[in-house]
Design a protein around this motif. Structure first.
Motif, PDB file in Angstrom:
ATOM      1  N   LEU A   1       0.829  -1.199   0.000  1.00 57.64           N
ATOM      2  CA  LEU A   1       0.000   0.000   0.000  1.00 57.64           C
ATOM      3  C   LEU A   1       0.868   1.257   0.000  1.00 57.64           C
ATOM      4  N   ALA A   2       2.164   1.079  -0.262  1.00 57.37           N
ATOM      5  CA  ALA A   2       3.097   2.209  -0.264  1.00 57.37           C
ATOM      6  C   ALA A   2       2.628   3.278  -1.244  1.00 57.37           C
ATOM      7  N   GLY A   3       2.460   4.473  -0.753  1.00 52.96           N
ATOM      8  CA  GLY A   3       2.051   5.592  -1.578  1.00 52.96           C
ATOM      9  C   GLY A   3       0.580   5.603  -1.946  1.00 52.96           C
ATOM     10  N   GLN A   4      -0.190   4.644  -1.472  1.00 53.23           N
ATOM     11  CA  GLN A   4      -1.601   4.548  -1.826  1.00 53.23           C
ATOM     12  C   GLN A   4      -2.521   5.274  -0.848  1.00 53.23           C
ATOM     13  N   VAL A   5      -2.126   5.339   0.411  1.00 56.84           N
ATOM     14  CA  VAL A   5      -2.955   5.988   1.429  1.00 56.84           C
ATOM     15  C   VAL A   5      -2.581   7.469   1.445  1.00 56.84           C
ATOM     16  N   THR A   6      -3.243   8.232   0.579  1.00 57.25           N
ATOM     17  CA  THR A   6      -2.918   9.643   0.432  1.00 57.25           C
ATOM     18  C   THR A   6      -3.982  10.559   1.029  1.00 57.25           C
ATOM     19  N   VAL A   7      -5.054   9.982   1.558  1.00 57.06           N
ATOM     20  CA  VAL A   7      -6.111  10.768   2.194  1.00 57.06           C
ATOM     21  C   VAL A   7      -5.625  11.174   3.582  1.00 57.06           C
ATOM     22  N   PRO A   8      -5.815  12.424   3.995  1.00 62.78           N
ATOM     23  CA  PRO A   8      -5.380  12.841   5.333  1.00 62.78           C
ATOM     24  C   PRO A   8      -6.049  12.011   6.438  1.00 62.78           C
ATOM     25  N   VAL A   9      -5.329  11.752   7.500  1.00 62.65           N
ATOM     26  CA  VAL A   9      -5.841  10.946   8.603  1.00 62.65           C
ATOM     27  C   VAL A   9      -7.171  11.486   9.111  1.00 62.65           C
ATOM     28  N   ARG A  10      -7.314  12.806   9.161  1.00 62.07           N
ATOM     29  CA  ARG A  10      -8.540  13.388   9.731  1.00 62.07           C
ATOM     30  C   ARG A  10      -9.781  13.120   8.886  1.00 62.07           C
ATOM     31  N   THR A  11      -9.615  12.768   7.596  1.00 65.81           N
ATOM     32  CA  THR A  11     -10.768  12.507   6.742  1.00 65.81           C
ATOM     33  C   THR A  11     -10.838  11.071   6.220  1.00 65.81           C
ATOM     34  N   LEU A  12      -9.843  10.252   6.510  1.00 62.27           N
ATOM     35  CA  LEU A  12      -9.820   8.869   6.048  1.00 62.27           C
ATOM     36  C   LEU A  12     -10.966   8.081   6.676  1.00 62.27           C
ATOM     37  N   THR A  13     -11.721   7.376   5.849  1.00 61.03           N
ATOM     38  CA  THR A  13     -12.816   6.543   6.344  1.00 61.03           C
ATOM     39  C   THR A  13     -12.483   5.075   6.101  1.00 61.03           C
ATOM     40  N   ALA A  14     -13.239   4.198   6.738  1.00 64.48           N
ATOM     41  CA  ALA A  14     -13.066   2.764   6.504  1.00 64.48           C
ATOM     42  C   ALA A  14     -13.363   2.439   5.040  1.00 64.48           C
ATOM     43  N   GLY A  15     -14.335   3.132   4.454  1.00 65.53           N
ATOM     44  CA  GLY A  15     -14.652   2.927   3.043  1.00 65.53           C
ATOM     45  C   GLY A  15     -13.491   3.298   2.137  1.00 65.53           C
ATOM     46  N   HIS A  16     -12.829   4.436   2.430  1.00 66.95           N
ATOM     47  CA  HIS A  16     -11.643   4.827   1.655  1.00 66.95           C
ATOM     48  C   HIS A  16     -10.570   3.747   1.760  1.00 66.95           C
ATOM     49  N   LEU A  17     -10.298   3.336   2.986  1.00 64.14           N
ATOM     50  CA  LEU A  17      -9.223   2.378   3.218  1.00 64.14           C
ATOM     51  C   LEU A  17      -9.515   1.038   2.555  1.00 64.14           C
ATOM     52  N   TRP A  18     -10.769   0.579   2.638  1.00 59.44           N
ATOM     53  CA  TRP A  18     -11.130  -0.675   1.981  1.00 59.44           C
ATOM     54  C   TRP A  18     -10.995  -0.537   0.458  1.00 59.44           C
ATOM     55  N   GLY A  19     -11.346   0.614  -0.083  1.00 61.55           N
ATOM     56  CA  GLY A  19     -11.187   0.848  -1.512  1.00 61.55           C
ATOM     57  C   GLY A  19      -9.734   0.750  -1.947  1.00 61.55           C
ATOM     58  N   ILE A  20      -8.838   1.260  -1.121  1.00 57.51           N
ATOM     59  CA  ILE A  20      -7.407   1.203  -1.412  1.00 57.51           C
ATOM     60  C   ILE A  20      -6.919  -0.244  -1.386  1.00 57.51           C
ATOM     61  N   VAL A  21      -7.348  -0.991  -0.369  1.00 53.12           N
ATOM     62  CA  VAL A  21      -6.958  -2.407  -0.269  1.00 53.12           C
ATOM     63  C   VAL A  21      -7.538  -3.185  -1.448  1.00 53.12           C
ATOM     64  N   SER A  22      -8.809  -2.953  -1.766  1.00 51.18           N
ATOM     65  CA  SER A  22      -9.454  -3.661  -2.880  1.00 51.18           C
ATOM     66  C   SER A  22      -8.733  -3.393  -4.194  1.00 51.18           C
ATOM     67  N   ALA A  23      -8.356  -2.144  -4.428  1.00 46.81           N
ATOM     68  CA  ALA A  23      -7.637  -1.799  -5.657  1.00 46.81           C
ATOM     69  C   ALA A  23      -6.281  -2.507  -5.708  1.00 46.81           C
ATOM     70  N   ALA A  24      -5.618  -2.615  -4.567  1.00 51.77           N
ATOM     71  CA  ALA A  24      -4.312  -3.288  -4.520  1.00 51.77           C
ATOM     72  C   ALA A  24      -4.445  -4.786  -4.789  1.00 51.77           C
ATOM     73  N   LEU A  25      -5.610  -5.340  -4.520  1.00 51.93           N
ATOM     74  CA  LEU A  25      -5.834  -6.769  -4.746  1.00 51.93           C
ATOM     75  C   LEU A  25      -6.159  -7.101  -6.200  1.00 51.93           C
ATOM     76  N   GLN A  26      -6.479  -6.093  -7.005  1.00 56.70           N
ATOM     77  CA  GLN A  26      -6.820  -6.310  -8.414  1.00 56.70           C
ATOM     78  C   GLN A  26      -5.557  -6.600  -9.211  1.00 56.70           C
ATOM     79  N   PRO A  27      -5.642  -7.519 -10.172  1.00 49.78           N
ATOM     80  CA  PRO A  27      -4.451  -7.810 -10.990  1.00 49.78           C
ATOM     81  C   PRO A  27      -4.100  -6.625 -11.874  1.00 49.78           C
TER      82      PRO A  27
END
Length: 107
Positions: free
Chosen positions: A58-84
């Motif tokens: 997830l290096a460089g993928q979590v670019t949303v500020p901590v104060r506005t990061l949601t579980a939905g944002h984070l799951w979207g980042i993980v889901s995108a990383a899982l795509q081939p």
């Protein structure tokens, strides 16, 4: 309340890094994780745990500020990383990466 799109493993990792979540609550999809006690150090721990659990980077993928990061944002980042990434080794004739094209379209 929005339906949670993630799996139990993701929620377990979030619980470990969110001290204000409580045992009987699930994180809301669109609630900033800061409301559950997330800070920058806790986010690092969550990201490391997610990378390990899902075998992704997830290096460089979590670019949303901590104060506005949601579980939905984070799951979207993980889901995108899982795509081939079908075209990561392909290059366009101009020398740049050929993004957005499926490998079977390339000749």
């Amino acid at each position: 309340m929005a339906q949670r799109p993630w799996n139990a493993r993701f929620e377990t990792i979030l619980r470990q890094g969110l001290p204000g979540l409580g045992k009987d609550r699930s994180p809301a999809v669109d609630m900033p994780l800061e409301a559950y006690g997330l800070d920058s150090m806790a986010l690092i721990g969550i990201v490391v745990a997610l990378e390990s659990a899902y075998c992704v980077s997830l290096a460089g993928q979590v670019t949303v500020p901590v104060r506005t990061l949601t579980a939905g944002h984070l799951w979207g980042i993980v889901s995108a990383a899982l795509q081939p990434a079908w075209d990561t080794d392909r290059h366009s004739p101009a020398g740049g990466a050929a993004r957005g094209q499926a490998p079977w379209i390339m000749a």
